[in-house]
Enzyme design. Sequence first.
Site, mmCIF file in Angstrom:
data_model
loop_
_atom_site.group_PDB
_atom_site.id
_atom_site.type_symbol
_atom_site.label_atom_id
_atom_site.label_comp_id
_atom_site.label_asym_id
_atom_site.label_seq_id
_atom_site.Cartn_x
_atom_site.Cartn_y
_atom_site.Cartn_z
ATOM 1 C CD GLN A 169 3.658 -3.946 -2.062
ATOM 2 O OE1 GLN A 169 4.260 -3.415 -1.137
ATOM 3 N NE2 GLN A 169 3.725 -5.235 -2.302
ATOM 4 N N GLY A 170 -0.017 -1.185 -4.122
ATOM 5 C CA GLY A 170 -1.396 -1.309 -3.675
ATOM 6 C C GLY A 170 -1.750 -2.773 -3.444
ATOM 7 C CB SER A 190 -2.067 -4.402 2.844
ATOM 8 O OG SER A 190 -0.971 -5.274 2.962
ATOM 9 C CB SER A 242 5.374 2.240 1.586
ATOM 10 O OG SER A 242 5.158 1.285 2.603
ATOM 11 C CD GLU A 300 7.042 -6.015 0.333
ATOM 12 O OE1 GLU A 300 6.652 -5.012 0.935
ATOM 13 O OE2 GLU A 300 6.304 -6.972 0.033
ATOM 14 C CB SER A 306 4.365 -10.174 10.586
ATOM 15 O OG SER A 306 3.661 -11.412 10.561
ATOM 16 C CD GLU A 336 4.763 -12.667 14.633
ATOM 17 O OE1 GLU A 336 5.266 -12.369 15.718
ATOM 18 O OE2 GLU A 336 4.721 -11.875 13.666
#
Length: 401
Positions: free
Chosen positions: A131-132, A134, A166, A248, A379, A381
């Site tokens: 996965q590209g 971030s 990843s 995901e 995350s 948050e």
Amino acid sequence: MADFGGGDLDAFRTEVRGWVEANFPAALKGKPNPMMREERSNPSPEQEAWRKAVGEKGWGTPTWPAEYGGGGLSAAQGRVIMQEFQRAGAYNPIGGMGVMMFGPTLLEYGTDAQKKEHIPPICRGDLQWCQGFSEPGAGSDLASLQCKAEDKGDHYLVNGQKIWTSGAQYADWCFCLVRTDTSKKHEGISFVLFTMHQPGVEVRPIPLIAGNSPFCETFLTDARAEKKDLVGPLNGGWTIAKRLLQHERSGLSGAGGGGYAGGRSLPKLAKDYVGVDESGRLADSDLRTRVIMNEIDGRAFQQTAVRAMMEAKGNSGPSAATSIMKNAGTRWMQDKAELTLEIMGHQGLGWEGEAFTGEELGAVRSWLGGKATTIYGGSQEVQNNIISKRILGLPDLTQNN
């Protein structure tokens, strides 16, 4: 195979059980799913045989359309297959990002030609995807990404950097968000596919505390993405990305069949390591209570996840419910990993050596690696912000700062 439709699940279960008994290698019984990419890149003969058998049957992706290599089965039949795998001490060898994220997204947004090209290899486990998304300056605010795709007629040239990619060092293909319009933010992003085996793609693994390198930096210099591998409309990638992130987060929470698959159950593990009393119960009453509560949490979560996925099939767009599931599921699995090490005692503290079993060494690495699940994929948050704004309707205080 007979067409059971939604009918006789008992007969279907009998068929599945017989097939698993005939095809699952005894050497793999009770062993954890080789989740680490390093193991997947160098499988044993038994692992490879099991992957091919399940892939040819379509049972690694049981509910995906049969015309693209899936099982073409109902959700109930898919659950039977997973239950019979677990009963036999087996695992689903067809997985990774192709199954967890990209495949479901392509089935929804891809053209028929794209599905015919990319879905069958995913169902067979022949190819790995990464996965590209971030970038160093676009993490929580993903829509600020700067990796650019320049139109060259029949293809795009992609330039930029991705991070936390990843499994990039083992991947064959990448599904990637790129900027195709610099004058807009969300509306200037497109979703493209390209092969990792080409000049202009450089991957640098990032070592982690768990002893492996699942995450990478990926540098793209005039990497080529074909026009036919643009998924969805030009500059329409943000909507597709949100849907993919929904898949995901379902997968990272455990709803997609991930998590600490394989091996003994927590109650069985506790009885073997801690011992039982005269009634056959776990001897440590406090530990017994905590193990039971974790089992209850897990089963409640799994049932809720199944219901949420069934409801999601009727949605026309991404749902914020997966943010709740992601937070709940990752916390449950982290608690389970903590309990596993506590149960094993000093045997759960080993890193290497003959004094520790493969299960014990795997538990330590799973515990360490699992710490990242409340960070990546959005995350805790970030998920809490989504829940507060999109589900609870609370004001976005960040806009007032």
